[in-house]
Design a protein around this motif. Structure first.
Motif, PDB file in Angstrom:
ATOM      1  N   GLN A   1       0.821  -1.207   0.000  1.00  0.00           N
ATOM      2  CA  GLN A   1       0.000   0.000   0.000  1.00  0.00           C
ATOM      3  C   GLN A   1       0.859   1.263   0.000  1.00  0.00           C
ATOM      4  N   GLU A   2       2.062   1.147   0.554  1.00  0.00           N
ATOM      5  CA  GLU A   2       2.964   2.304   0.595  1.00  0.00           C
ATOM      6  C   GLU A   2       3.693   2.512  -0.727  1.00  0.00           C
ATOM      7  N   GLU A   3       3.826   1.467  -1.511  1.00  0.00           N
ATOM      8  CA  GLU A   3       4.563   1.527  -2.768  1.00  0.00           C
ATOM      9  C   GLU A   3       3.623   1.264  -3.949  1.00  0.00           C
ATOM     10  N   THR A   4       4.051   1.678  -5.128  1.00  0.00           N
ATOM     11  CA  THR A   4       3.322   1.322  -6.344  1.00  0.00           C
ATOM     12  C   THR A   4       3.602  -0.141  -6.663  1.00  0.00           C
ATOM     13  N   PRO A   5       2.733  -0.812  -7.431  1.00  0.00           N
ATOM     14  CA  PRO A   5       2.971  -2.223  -7.768  1.00  0.00           C
ATOM     15  C   PRO A   5       4.347  -2.465  -8.381  1.00  0.00           C
ATOM     16  N   ARG A   6       4.818  -1.534  -9.188  1.00  0.00           N
ATOM     17  CA  ARG A   6       6.123  -1.709  -9.831  1.00  0.00           C
ATOM     18  C   ARG A   6       7.253  -1.549  -8.824  1.00  0.00           C
ATOM     19  N   ARG A   7       7.096  -0.665  -7.857  1.00  0.00           N
ATOM     20  CA  ARG A   7       8.151  -0.420  -6.874  1.00  0.00           C
ATOM     21  C   ARG A   7       8.114  -1.403  -5.711  1.00  0.00           C
ATOM     22  N   PHE A   8       7.031  -2.177  -5.615  1.00  0.00           N
ATOM     23  CA  PHE A   8       6.884  -3.108  -4.501  1.00  0.00           C
ATOM     24  C   PHE A   8       7.995  -4.160  -4.494  1.00  0.00           C
ATOM     25  N   ILE A   9       8.164  -4.844  -5.629  1.00  0.00           N
ATOM     26  CA  ILE A   9       9.210  -5.868  -5.734  1.00  0.00           C
ATOM     27  C   ILE A   9      10.586  -5.236  -5.585  1.00  0.00           C
ATOM     28  N   HIS A  10      10.742  -4.056  -6.167  1.00  0.00           N
ATOM     29  CA  HIS A  10      12.034  -3.361  -6.070  1.00  0.00           C
ATOM     30  C   HIS A  10      12.357  -3.013  -4.619  1.00  0.00           C
ATOM     31  N   ALA A  11      11.334  -2.576  -3.866  1.00  0.00           N
ATOM     32  CA  ALA A  11      11.552  -2.219  -2.464  1.00  0.00           C
ATOM     33  C   ALA A  11      11.949  -3.439  -1.639  1.00  0.00           C
ATOM     34  N   LEU A  12      11.305  -4.571  -1.889  1.00  0.00           N
ATOM     35  CA  LEU A  12      11.662  -5.789  -1.162  1.00  0.00           C
ATOM     36  C   LEU A  12      13.091  -6.224  -1.484  1.00  0.00           C
ATOM     37  N   ARG A  13      13.440  -6.178  -2.754  1.00  0.00           N
ATOM     38  CA  ARG A  13      14.786  -6.586  -3.147  1.00  0.00           C
ATOM     39  C   ARG A  13      15.837  -5.647  -2.562  1.00  0.00           C
ATOM     40  N   THR A  14      15.541  -4.338  -2.592  1.00  0.00           N
ATOM     41  CA  THR A  14      16.497  -3.353  -2.097  1.00  0.00           C
ATOM     42  C   THR A  14      16.685  -3.449  -0.583  1.00  0.00           C
ATOM     43  N   GLN A  15      15.577  -3.573   0.156  1.00  0.00           N
ATOM     44  CA  GLN A  15      15.635  -3.530   1.615  1.00  0.00           C
ATOM     45  C   GLN A  15      16.043  -4.860   2.243  1.00  0.00           C
ATOM     46  N   ILE A  16      15.809  -5.962   1.551  1.00  0.00           N
ATOM     47  CA  ILE A  16      16.071  -7.276   2.153  1.00  0.00           C
ATOM     48  C   ILE A  16      17.283  -7.965   1.532  1.00  0.00           C
ATOM     49  N   LEU A  17      17.286  -8.128   0.210  1.00  0.00           N
ATOM     50  CA  LEU A  17      18.346  -8.892  -0.451  1.00  0.00           C
ATOM     51  C   LEU A  17      19.617  -8.085  -0.643  1.00  0.00           C
ATOM     52  N   GLU A  18      19.484  -6.822  -1.011  1.00  0.00           N
ATOM     53  CA  GLU A  18      20.663  -6.010  -1.322  1.00  0.00           C
ATOM     54  C   GLU A  18      21.282  -5.369  -0.089  1.00  0.00           C
ATOM     55  N   GLN A  19      20.634  -5.501   1.065  1.00  0.00           N
ATOM     56  CA  GLN A  19      21.196  -5.005   2.320  1.00  0.00           C
ATOM     57  C   GLN A  19      21.183  -6.125   3.356  1.00  0.00           C
ATOM     58  N   PRO A  20      21.974  -7.165   3.122  1.00  0.00           N
ATOM     59  CA  PRO A  20      21.936  -8.335   4.019  1.00  0.00           C
ATOM     60  C   PRO A  20      22.338  -8.005   5.453  1.00  0.00           C
ATOM     61  N   TYR A  21      23.273  -7.088   5.638  1.00  0.00           N
ATOM     62  CA  TYR A  21      23.701  -6.746   6.995  1.00  0.00           C
ATOM     63  C   TYR A  21      22.570  -6.064   7.753  1.00  0.00           C
ATOM     64  N   ASP A  22      21.859  -5.168   7.066  1.00  0.00           N
ATOM     65  CA  ASP A  22      20.743  -4.475   7.692  1.00  0.00           C
ATOM     66  C   ASP A  22      19.629  -5.457   8.054  1.00  0.00           C
ATOM     67  N   THR A  23      19.395  -6.420   7.171  1.00  0.00           N
ATOM     68  CA  THR A  23      18.386  -7.444   7.439  1.00  0.00           C
ATOM     69  C   THR A  23      18.826  -8.348   8.581  1.00  0.00           C
ATOM     70  N   LEU A  24      20.123  -8.655   8.630  1.00  0.00           N
ATOM     71  CA  LEU A  24      20.645  -9.561   9.648  1.00  0.00           C
ATOM     72  C   LEU A  24      20.507  -8.986  11.052  1.00  0.00           C
ATOM     73  N   LYS A  25      20.451  -7.658  11.162  1.00  0.00           N
ATOM     74  CA  LYS A  25      20.362  -7.023  12.477  1.00  0.00           C
ATOM     75  C   LYS A  25      19.069  -7.370  13.207  1.00  0.00           C
ATOM     76  N   VAL A  26      18.014  -7.693  12.464  1.00  0.00           N
ATOM     77  CA  VAL A  26      16.738  -8.022  13.111  1.00  0.00           C
ATOM     78  C   VAL A  26      16.625  -9.503  13.430  1.00  0.00           C
ATOM     79  N   CYS A  27      17.691 -10.251  13.159  1.00  0.00           N
ATOM     80  CA  CYS A  27      17.665 -11.692  13.426  1.00  0.00           C
ATOM     81  C   CYS A  27      17.491 -11.968  14.921  1.00  0.00           C
ATOM     82  N   ILE A  28      18.209 -11.206  15.755  1.00  0.00           N
ATOM     83  CA  ILE A  28      18.164 -11.443  17.204  1.00  0.00           C
ATOM     84  C   ILE A  28      16.760 -11.242  17.774  1.00  0.00           C
TER      85      ILE A  28
END
Length: 328
Positions: free
Chosen positions: A55-82
């Motif tokens: 809802q925050e992103e357009t359909p085209r930017r939705f997949i891009h946002a997930l890839r950018t925030q999760i896959l392309e920033q593994p260290y940032d994602t890893l911080k929420v593991c704990i």
């Protein structure tokens, strides 16, 4: 909006407590596996958060946002593991506690999360508490102790052990306090990422971990009867309510002030006690009522300092520096 949030927080807390207790205490032919319920809760939360991110992103930017925030920033994602791993253990412990404590005692004892969150605030965030807040924490501890006196005097039946339930709640509250403050530090110390996206990042770890816990703890039952063994409408409602309730913290932070949250907690304690009387034949003693009153008093007393700081900030036209960290 504030009135609606107040009503929602009150109903969410009281109904959640009664639901989780009823789902574990009722007499059924097949009792559901709690680890499966925790896993399904994480799946539901993930889908809700994905929908909100969309809802925050357009359909085209939705997949891009997930890839950018999760896959392309593994260290940032890893911080929420704990915190993700901790929340899985915490939720499983809450099911254990609900299996051994009546709803009212469970609801009141779980307010120890305020105590543990305050301690970790001092340790992790290097914040200081004033004398009033330390006194409020002491009152909270005394109140919970008085509530537990009724549980320890109660006759153990049907395999229930108030001591096991109390230990489960205390450990869960310690984990909740640490994870909540750690998660707050991540939110403040990292690049701006929406709270919904942070929950999606946590789901990357929590869903596989909670699924693994099923086979580590209940593999025999699941292999013999299947994942949905014992699931009925009550269990599904409990799982759905747990999932939606877990995300209400975000709404709490955004819309509800301390007075609304404290009022919601107090009313939820009262409603849980009344519900326990009618649903579970619970008879509160004078000691229980005194302890419950002390817990409610301590909640308002602890937040009185934060509310004063916020009010002074508004009078000065400034944004308060202290973010409300203790949500229902």
């Amino acid at each position: 909006m504030k009135t609606a949030i107040l009503i929602w927080l009150t109903l969410q807390n009281s109904i959640h407590t009664l639901l989780i207790r009823y789902s574990r205490a009722r007499e059924v032919d097949a009792m559901f596996v709690s680890t499966v319920a925790v896993w399904l809760t994480e799946v539901i939360k993930c889908f809700i958060c994905l929908f909100l991110v969309a809802q925050e992103e357009t359909p085209r930017r939705f997949i891009h946002a997930l890839r950018t925030q999760i896959l392309e920033q593994p260290y940032d994602t890893l911080k929420v593991c704990i915190p993700a791993m901790i929340y899985i253990v915490q939720n499983n412990l809450f099911y254990v506690a609900a299996s051994h404590l009546d709803a009212a005692t469970f609801m009141i004892t779980s307010q120890l999360k305020i105590f543990t969150a305050a301690i970790f605030t001092v340790i992790i965030l290097r914040r200081s508490l004033n004398r009033t807040q330390w006194f409020a924490l002491a009152v909270l501890f005394v109140g919970v102790s008085l509530v537990q006196l009724q549980g320890t005097k109660a006759k153990e039946s049907s395999g229930e052990s108030p001591f096991v339930g109390f230990v489960a709640v205390v450990v869960a509250c310690c984990l909740s306090g640490f994870a909540g403050i750690y998660f707050e530090k991540i939110l403040k110390g990292s690049a701006p990422v929406s709270l919904w996206m942070r929950n999606v990042q946590m789901a990357v770890f929590s869903i596989p971990a909670s699924f693994s816990a099923i086979y580590m703890q209940d593999s025999k039952t699941v292999n013999e009867y299947g994942l949905l063994y014992g699931f009925d409408s009550i269990v599904w409602l409990t799982v759905l309510w747990y999932g939606v309730g877990g995300l209400s913290v975000a709404v709490c932070i955004k819309y509800a002030d301390n007075i609304a949250k404290n009022f919601a907690t107090s009313v939820a304690i009262i409603l849980s006690t009344i519900g326990s009387i009618f649903l579970f034949d619970f008879i509160p003693s004078f000691t229980f009522l005194l302890g419950a009153s002390l817990v409610i008093f301590s909640i308002f007393l602890y937040s009185s300092h934060q509310s004063m700081v916020a009010a002074l900030g508004r009078l000065r036209g400034e944004i308060p520096s202290t973010k409300e960290a203790f949500c229902l």
